[in-house]
Design an enzyme around this catalytic site. Structure first.
Site, short mmCIF file in Angstrom:
data_model
loop_
_atom_site.label_atom_id
_atom_site.label_comp_id
_atom_site.label_asym_id
_atom_site.label_seq_id
_atom_site.Cartn_x
_atom_site.Cartn_y
_atom_site.Cartn_z
N THR A 83 11.21 2.95 0.21
CA THR A 83 11.61 1.67 1.11
C THR A 83 12.40 2.38 1.91
O THR A 83 13.38 3.04 1.68
CB THR A 83 11.95 0.63 0.33
N CYS A 197 9.59 0.34 8.10
CA CYS A 197 9.50 -0.58 6.87
C CYS A 197 8.40 0.10 6.13
O CYS A 197 7.25 0.07 6.81
CB CYS A 197 9.53 -2.04 7.21
N GLU A 199 6.11 -1.53 4.49
CA GLU A 199 4.80 -2.34 4.63
C GLU A 199 4.21 -2.49 5.99
O GLU A 199 3.05 -2.94 5.92
CB GLU A 199 5.56 -3.78 4.16
#
Length: 231
Positions: A83, A197, A199
């Site tokens: 992350t 990020c 995602e």
């Protein structure tokens, strides 16, 4: 082949992508039935998210420190935090173990340098876009200027990450909003955009961006495999 120690679960949606990308890269490099040697500790993101938004970063760091130490005990040769945002505590995590930590911003900075980028846009959580721990590292180590969206746009980007992407939701509206924000960063001179990020790559890719994409999940995964296969 070295064993990759992966701290995942932030969110598990992107950890799934990490696992897939790492193994695809190993197969590409070695062929046959080869797959990556991975030790994974997957944390509870709900716990981490509360610490983040309550500004309790030491508590969040301790969760990752415990995970890193577990990975080392399990035989990992190096570790990675899967992350971007939690690299805010990367130094604390690295200091807690005797094996290396491969920093996502370093892998990204190297990719930017290789592409000749001198000014780049950054999308990520509010923590990543607004605080210095990520942007400054790229500027200081790789001499790349980092620009971020305006305040209203940063709020939108952040909310989409937590309310949609981390929960596996992708909408056409959010995709269009992100594309508009990328266009705006292009207008102020950004030569590329960091998907800062893990995602965001679920929503935006090269086909829908007015700027070259630097997807940190893909970049980090490839760097991990390179380290795993080095003699």
């Amino acid at each position: 082949m070295k064993t990759i120690g992966l701290i995942g679960g932030m969110s598990w949606e992107s950890t799934t992508t990490y696992y897939q990308l790492i193994n695809q890269e190993v197969k590409s490099q070695l062929g046959g039935l080869h797959s990556a040697k991975i030790v994974l500790v997957s944390v509870d993101f709900a716990e981490i998210e509360v610490y983040q938004h309550n500004d309790e970063w030491d508590k969040a760091a301790q969760v990752l420190i415990d995970a890193a130490q577990s990975l080392e005990s399990a035989g990992a040769d190096f570790i990675a935090i899967a992350t971007n945002t939690m690299h805010k505590v990367a130094d604390q995590v690295a200091e807690s173990v005797s094996i290396p930590l491969l920093h996502i911003a370093d892998a990204t900075g190297e990719a930017l340098q290789a592409a000749g980028i001198t000014k780049v846009g950054l999308l990520g959580t509010a923590f990543t876009m607004e605080q210095a721990f990520y942007k400054q590292r790229i500027t200081d180590k790789f001499d790349v200027e980092v620009v971020v969206p305006n305040g209203v746009q940063r709020k939108l980007v952040h909310e989409v990450i937590y309310q949609e992407l981390c929960q596996g939701v992708m909408t056409k509206r959010s995709k269009a909003d992100y594309e508009t924000i990328i266009d705006d960063m292009h207008e102020v001179g950004a030569e590329g955009v960091i998907l800062g990020c893990t995602e965001i790559g679920m929503l935006v890719d090269e086909s829908s961006s007015s700027l070259p994409i630097f997807d940190t999940t893909k970049i980090h995964a490839k760097a991990l495999v390179k380290a795993a296969l080095e003699a």
